[in-house]
Enzyme design. Structure first.
Site, short mmCIF file in Angstrom:
data_model
loop_
_atom_site.label_atom_id
_atom_site.label_comp_id
_atom_site.label_asym_id
_atom_site.label_seq_id
_atom_site.Cartn_x
_atom_site.Cartn_y
_atom_site.Cartn_z
N ARG A 116 -2.45 -20.20 -15.55
CA ARG A 116 -1.41 -19.52 -14.78
C ARG A 116 -2.03 -18.81 -13.58
O ARG A 116 -3.22 -18.51 -13.56
CB ARG A 116 -0.68 -18.49 -15.65
CG ARG A 116 -0.02 -19.07 -16.90
CD ARG A 116 0.57 -17.97 -17.76
NE ARG A 116 1.26 -18.47 -18.94
CZ ARG A 116 0.67 -18.62 -20.13
NH1 ARG A 116 -0.60 -18.28 -20.30
NH2 ARG A 116 1.37 -19.07 -21.17
N HIS A 120 0.33 -21.80 -24.80
CA HIS A 120 1.69 -21.65 -25.31
C HIS A 120 1.65 -21.12 -26.74
O HIS A 120 0.79 -21.52 -27.53
CB HIS A 120 2.43 -22.99 -25.30
CG HIS A 120 2.88 -23.41 -23.94
ND1 HIS A 120 3.23 -24.71 -23.62
CD2 HIS A 120 3.06 -22.70 -22.78
CE1 HIS A 120 3.59 -24.78 -22.35
NE2 HIS A 120 3.49 -23.57 -21.83
N LYS A 161 -1.03 -14.41 -21.75
CA LYS A 161 0.03 -13.45 -22.06
C LYS A 161 -0.32 -12.69 -23.34
O LYS A 161 -0.78 -13.27 -24.31
CB LYS A 161 1.36 -14.18 -22.22
CG LYS A 161 1.89 -14.76 -20.91
CD LYS A 161 3.26 -15.39 -21.10
CE LYS A 161 3.83 -15.88 -19.78
NZ LYS A 161 5.17 -16.49 -19.93
N TYR A 189 6.88 -31.54 -21.57
CA TYR A 189 6.02 -32.43 -20.78
C TYR A 189 6.01 -33.87 -21.30
O TYR A 189 5.41 -34.73 -20.67
CB TYR A 189 4.59 -31.88 -20.75
CG TYR A 189 4.52 -30.55 -20.05
CD1 TYR A 189 4.72 -30.45 -18.67
CD2 TYR A 189 4.29 -29.37 -20.76
CE1 TYR A 189 4.68 -29.22 -18.02
CE2 TYR A 189 4.26 -28.15 -20.12
CZ TYR A 189 4.46 -28.08 -18.76
OH TYR A 189 4.43 -26.88 -18.12
N ARG A 203 0.20 -26.31 -12.58
CA ARG A 203 0.14 -26.17 -14.04
C ARG A 203 0.98 -27.28 -14.70
O ARG A 203 0.55 -27.91 -15.66
CB ARG A 203 0.65 -24.79 -14.43
CG ARG A 203 0.73 -24.51 -15.95
CD ARG A 203 1.05 -23.04 -16.15
NE ARG A 203 1.48 -22.70 -17.49
CZ ARG A 203 0.67 -22.40 -18.49
NH1 ARG A 203 -0.64 -22.44 -18.30
NH2 ARG A 203 1.14 -22.06 -19.67
N HIS A 231 2.53 -22.81 -10.05
CA HIS A 231 3.02 -23.30 -11.34
C HIS A 231 3.24 -24.81 -11.32
O HIS A 231 3.20 -25.46 -12.37
CB HIS A 231 4.31 -22.58 -11.73
CG HIS A 231 4.37 -22.23 -13.18
ND1 HIS A 231 3.54 -21.29 -13.76
CD2 HIS A 231 5.14 -22.70 -14.19
CE1 HIS A 231 3.82 -21.20 -15.06
NE2 HIS A 231 4.77 -22.05 -15.34
#
Length: 300
Positions: A148, A268, A172, A277, A245, A242
């Site tokens: 990210r 994730h 995150k 994806y 990404r 992004h």
């Protein structure tokens, strides 16, 4: 209302370890919601609102032509807030339990073709200056690792392992993960770090990527760099970090990459986030089927 908001935001920062831009998004949503409660129903405390008030706010947003996706994000903010309020004993009934989230269609990720990526790194002239070397490396790193923008900005020199060819990344919630990179990126990193040290010999900033003045990068600058170079190789509307990404993940899955491995590389928390994806692989299979199967209806 203000004290409750402050304590909630501190909870997100200190306990949940959310990124600053995420906390700011929560603040904006709750301040907007609080203003609606005060002006429409003269309710001065979040904990006094009921599910009917929240539904009314959602309808008001719809009437302002706010998209379902944006409304869902705002309602997700309320879900997180009222869950926090329940745990703190501020409320005894969670009003979000009777609120239904608007349905949204699955939005497929925007990505670049392999041809565009080849043109970007083979034909675009980045120059040999420090800025040119840094800009190329930013693009190469985003595409080669799928990290990210915030993760790239936060990279420290100490997070770079040139011997093992891997980055240590904090995603995150400050979750740590290791991302491998190729020998090609290793060479670019070696060249860049040498040029970085020559350009800023006295600089003590630990960040890997620096501005032209030796300061840590900031989000808008990374966006502008990526947007500038992607504008040279594509006319698509979205040209953000992004997109690289998404491109990283799409190209790996197209080449048969294991979905669980892609999930770990992207950081994730749920496989459901990664499964989006697979759409390109399915489209590719459909194309092969239409071209090869005797019973398929071929387009003229």
């Amino acid at each position: 209302m203000k004290n409750t908001l402050i304590s909630f935001l501190q909870h997100l920062q200190l306990e949940k370890r959310y990124a600053n831009h995420t906390i700011q998004a929560y603040r904006n949503d709750l301040e907007q919601y609080g203003l609606y409660l005060r002006t429409t129903y003269t309710i001065s405390q979040y904990q006094d609102a009921q599910h009917t008030h929240i539904r009314s706010w959602a309808v008001c947003l719809l009437e302002q032509n706010i998209s379902n996706a944006s409304i869902n994000r705002k309602l997700s903010t309320l879900k997180t807030f009222y869950k926090y309020a329940m745990k703190r004993g501020l409320i005894t009934i969670n009003p979000m339990n009777k609120v239904v989230m608007p349905k949204t269609g699955k939005r497929l990720p925007t990505f670049l073709s392999k041809t565009n990526i080849a043109i970007l790194f083979q034909n675009v002239d980045f120059g040999e200056s420090y800025a040119g070397s840094r800009n190329r490396l930013i693009l190469e790193t985003l595409y080669a690792t799928g990290m990210r923008r915030a993760e790239l900005i936060a990279l420290k020199l100490s997070d770079l392992d040139l011997t093992q060819c891997r980055f240590r990344v904090f995603g995150k919630g400050s979750k740590e993960r290791l991302i491998p990179f190729t020998n090609n990126l290793q060479q670019l990193l070696e060249q860049y770090t040498s040029l970085r040290n020559d350009t800023f010999p006295e600089n003590q900033t630990p960040n890997l990527f620096l501005t032209d003045k030796g300061k840590p990068l900031y989000p808008k600058m990374v966006y502008n760099i990526v947007n500038r170079y992607l504008s040279e190789i594509t006319t698509q509307d979205k040209r953000s970090p992004h997109v690289l990404r998404h491109t990283f993940a799409t190209h790996i899955t197209e080449n048969g990459g294991d979905l669980n491995a892609v999930k770990k590389l992207l950081g994730h928390s749920s496989l459901a986030s990664t499964q989006v994806y697979t759409h390109n692989s399915i489209d590719k299979l459909k194309h092969v089927y239409q071209q090869a199967h005797p019973k398929a209806t071929k387009k003229k």
